[in-house]
Design a protein around this motif. Structure first.
Motif, PDB file in Angstrom:
ATOM      1  N   MET A   1      21.593 -23.703   4.041  1.00 54.86           N
ATOM      2  CA  MET A   1      21.201 -22.921   5.230  1.00 54.86           C
ATOM      3  C   MET A   1      21.780 -23.295   6.590  1.00 54.86           C
ATOM      4  SD  MET A   1      17.302 -21.837   6.544  1.00 54.86           S
ATOM      5  CE  MET A   1      16.731 -23.370   5.689  1.00 54.86           C
ATOM      6  N   GLY A   2      22.008 -24.470   6.632  1.00 58.48           N
ATOM      7  CA  GLY A   2      22.857 -24.899   7.845  1.00 58.48           C
ATOM      8  C   GLY A   2      23.938 -24.347   8.181  1.00 58.48           C
ATOM      9  N   ARG A   3      24.934 -24.379   7.163  1.00 56.92           N
ATOM     10  CA  ARG A   3      26.287 -23.606   7.251  1.00 56.92           C
ATOM     11  C   ARG A   3      25.971 -22.024   7.453  1.00 56.92           C
ATOM     12  NH1 ARG A   3      29.316 -25.243   1.818  1.00 56.92           N
ATOM     13  NH2 ARG A   3      27.209 -25.838   1.493  1.00 56.92           N
ATOM     14  N   ARG A   4      25.044 -21.606   6.991  1.00 56.40           N
ATOM     15  CA  ARG A   4      24.888 -20.062   7.399  1.00 56.40           C
ATOM     16  C   ARG A   4      24.487 -19.855   8.762  1.00 56.40           C
ATOM     17  NH1 ARG A   4      23.332 -16.391   2.289  1.00 56.40           N
ATOM     18  NH2 ARG A   4      24.499 -17.611   0.768  1.00 56.40           N
ATOM     19  N   ILE A   5      23.610 -20.628   9.085  1.00 54.28           N
ATOM     20  CA  ILE A   5      23.198 -20.776  10.710  1.00 54.28           C
ATOM     21  C   ILE A   5      24.335 -21.003  11.647  1.00 54.28           C
ATOM     22  CG2 ILE A   5      21.936 -21.793  12.393  1.00 54.28           C
ATOM     23  CD1 ILE A   5      19.495 -22.272  10.042  1.00 54.28           C
ATOM     24  N   ALA A   6      25.032 -22.177  11.248  1.00 52.22           N
ATOM     25  CA  ALA A   6      26.495 -22.031  12.349  1.00 52.22           C
ATOM     26  C   ALA A   6      27.238 -21.050  12.230  1.00 52.22           C
ATOM     27  CB  ALA A   6      26.838 -23.754  11.765  1.00 52.22           C
ATOM     28  N   ARG A   7      27.288 -20.494  10.941  1.00 51.97           N
ATOM     29  CA  ARG A   7      28.559 -19.396  10.856  1.00 51.97           C
ATOM     30  C   ARG A   7      28.045 -18.307  11.875  1.00 51.97           C
ATOM     31  NH1 ARG A   7      29.614 -17.290   5.030  1.00 51.97           N
ATOM     32  NH2 ARG A   7      27.427 -17.476   5.123  1.00 51.97           N
ATOM     33  N   LEU A   8      26.604 -17.766  11.516  1.00 54.59           N
ATOM     34  CA  LEU A   8      25.839 -16.776  12.418  1.00 54.59           C
ATOM     35  C   LEU A   8      25.939 -16.918  14.163  1.00 54.59           C
ATOM     36  CD1 LEU A   8      23.069 -16.208  10.027  1.00 54.59           C
ATOM     37  CD2 LEU A   8      24.846 -14.441  10.489  1.00 54.59           C
ATOM     38  N   ARG A   9      26.001 -18.298  14.262  1.00 57.45           N
ATOM     39  CA  ARG A   9      25.722 -18.492  15.652  1.00 57.45           C
ATOM     40  C   ARG A   9      27.344 -18.206  16.073  1.00 57.45           C
ATOM     41  NH1 ARG A   9      27.673 -22.801  18.118  1.00 57.45           N
ATOM     42  NH2 ARG A   9      27.481 -24.103  16.342  1.00 57.45           N
ATOM     43  N   LYS A  10      28.109 -18.947  15.591  1.00 58.57           N
ATOM     44  CA  LYS A  10      29.450 -18.671  15.998  1.00 58.57           C
ATOM     45  C   LYS A  10      29.953 -17.283  15.887  1.00 58.57           C
ATOM     46  CE  LYS A  10      30.676 -23.543  14.518  1.00 58.57           C
ATOM     47  NZ  LYS A  10      31.193 -24.487  13.446  1.00 58.57           N
ATOM     48  N   GLU A  11      29.927 -16.677  14.883  1.00 57.02           N
ATOM     49  CA  GLU A  11      30.135 -15.117  14.965  1.00 57.02           C
ATOM     50  C   GLU A  11      29.694 -14.358  15.880  1.00 57.02           C
ATOM     51  OE1 GLU A  11      30.558 -14.861  10.031  1.00 57.02           O
ATOM     52  OE2 GLU A  11      28.828 -13.673  11.028  1.00 57.02           O
ATOM     53  N   SER A  12      28.497 -14.751  16.443  1.00 55.87           N
ATOM     54  CA  SER A  12      27.950 -14.013  17.723  1.00 55.87           C
ATOM     55  C   SER A  12      28.276 -14.677  19.001  1.00 55.87           C
ATOM     56  CB  SER A  12      26.199 -14.498  17.637  1.00 55.87           C
ATOM     57  OG  SER A  12      25.842 -13.691  16.445  1.00 55.87           O
ATOM     58  N   GLY A  13      29.265 -15.667  18.724  1.00 54.82           N
ATOM     59  CA  GLY A  13      29.697 -16.166  20.006  1.00 54.82           C
ATOM     60  C   GLY A  13      28.822 -17.009  21.047  1.00 54.82           C
ATOM     61  N   LEU A  14      27.875 -17.609  20.210  1.00 57.64           N
ATOM     62  CA  LEU A  14      26.871 -18.385  20.891  1.00 57.64           C
ATOM     63  C   LEU A  14      27.291 -20.017  20.895  1.00 57.64           C
ATOM     64  CD1 LEU A  14      23.794 -16.846  19.663  1.00 57.64           C
ATOM     65  CD2 LEU A  14      24.587 -16.548  21.874  1.00 57.64           C
ATOM     66  N   LEU A  15      26.998 -20.755  21.815  1.00 51.34           N
ATOM     67  CA  LEU A  15      27.154 -22.222  21.724  1.00 51.34           C
ATOM     68  C   LEU A  15      25.489 -22.786  21.221  1.00 51.34           C
ATOM     69  CD1 LEU A  15      28.674 -22.881  25.145  1.00 51.34           C
ATOM     70  CD2 LEU A  15      29.626 -22.983  22.967  1.00 51.34           C
ATOM     71  N   GLN A  16      25.395 -23.945  20.524  1.00 55.33           N
ATOM     72  CA  GLN A  16      23.943 -24.314  20.250  1.00 55.33           C
ATOM     73  C   GLN A  16      23.238 -24.312  21.383  1.00 55.33           C
ATOM     74  OE1 GLN A  16      24.833 -28.116  18.740  1.00 55.33           O
ATOM     75  NE2 GLN A  16      25.290 -27.610  16.745  1.00 55.33           N
ATOM     76  N   LYS A  17      23.434 -24.550  22.497  1.00 58.03           N
ATOM     77  CA  LYS A  17      22.445 -24.499  23.785  1.00 58.03           C
ATOM     78  C   LYS A  17      21.902 -22.941  24.008  1.00 58.03           C
ATOM     79  CE  LYS A  17      25.565 -23.942  27.467  1.00 58.03           C
ATOM     80  NZ  LYS A  17      26.077 -24.406  28.998  1.00 58.03           N
TER      81      LYS A  17
END
Length: 115
Positions: A1-17
């Motif tokens: 699940m973690g990789r999917r969350i990271a991929r979705l975040r990056k695809e959306s142009g979001l930083l972790q913060k």
């Protein structure tokens, strides 16, 4: 699940913060989700699914498809199936599986014409 969350975040142009602020959690918590150190609770999963416009099953790794095939909105549904979701499912098929499906449809057309 973690990789999917990271991929979705990056695809959306979001930083972790940024994602942390959206979800109301710390940056470290988002990092833990992305590295599978911790799992988000149900409320956070729902927020992520809504924010990224994906299904819970996709987030949980139960399906490779981001959305459900069935749509509730009659304006975008034809016979209960969203075209965009259908296309996403279609594109996820291998070329061999696509060819098999096309052959099956053609065979069905031949059978129906013969009746």
């Amino acid at each position: 699940m973690g990789r999917r969350i990271a991929r979705l975040r990056k695809e959306s142009g979001l930083l972790q913060k940024n994602l942390a602020a959206i979800l109301g959690v710390s940056i470290g918590t988002v990092s833990n989700y992305e590295h599978d150190t911790h799992q988000p609770d149900l409320g956070v999963l729902v927020m992520m699914a809504d924010y990224f416009s994906v299904s819970m099953d996709f987030l949980l790794g139960r399906t490779p498809f981001r959305t459900s095939v069935h749509c509730a909105d009659p304006k975008i549904a034809e016979n209960g199936i969203c075209l965009s979701a259908f296309l996403e499912h279609w594109q996820a098929l291998s070329e061999e599986d696509q060819a098999y499906q096309i052959a099956a449809i053609k065979q069905k057309e031949i059978v129906l014409r013969g009746k």
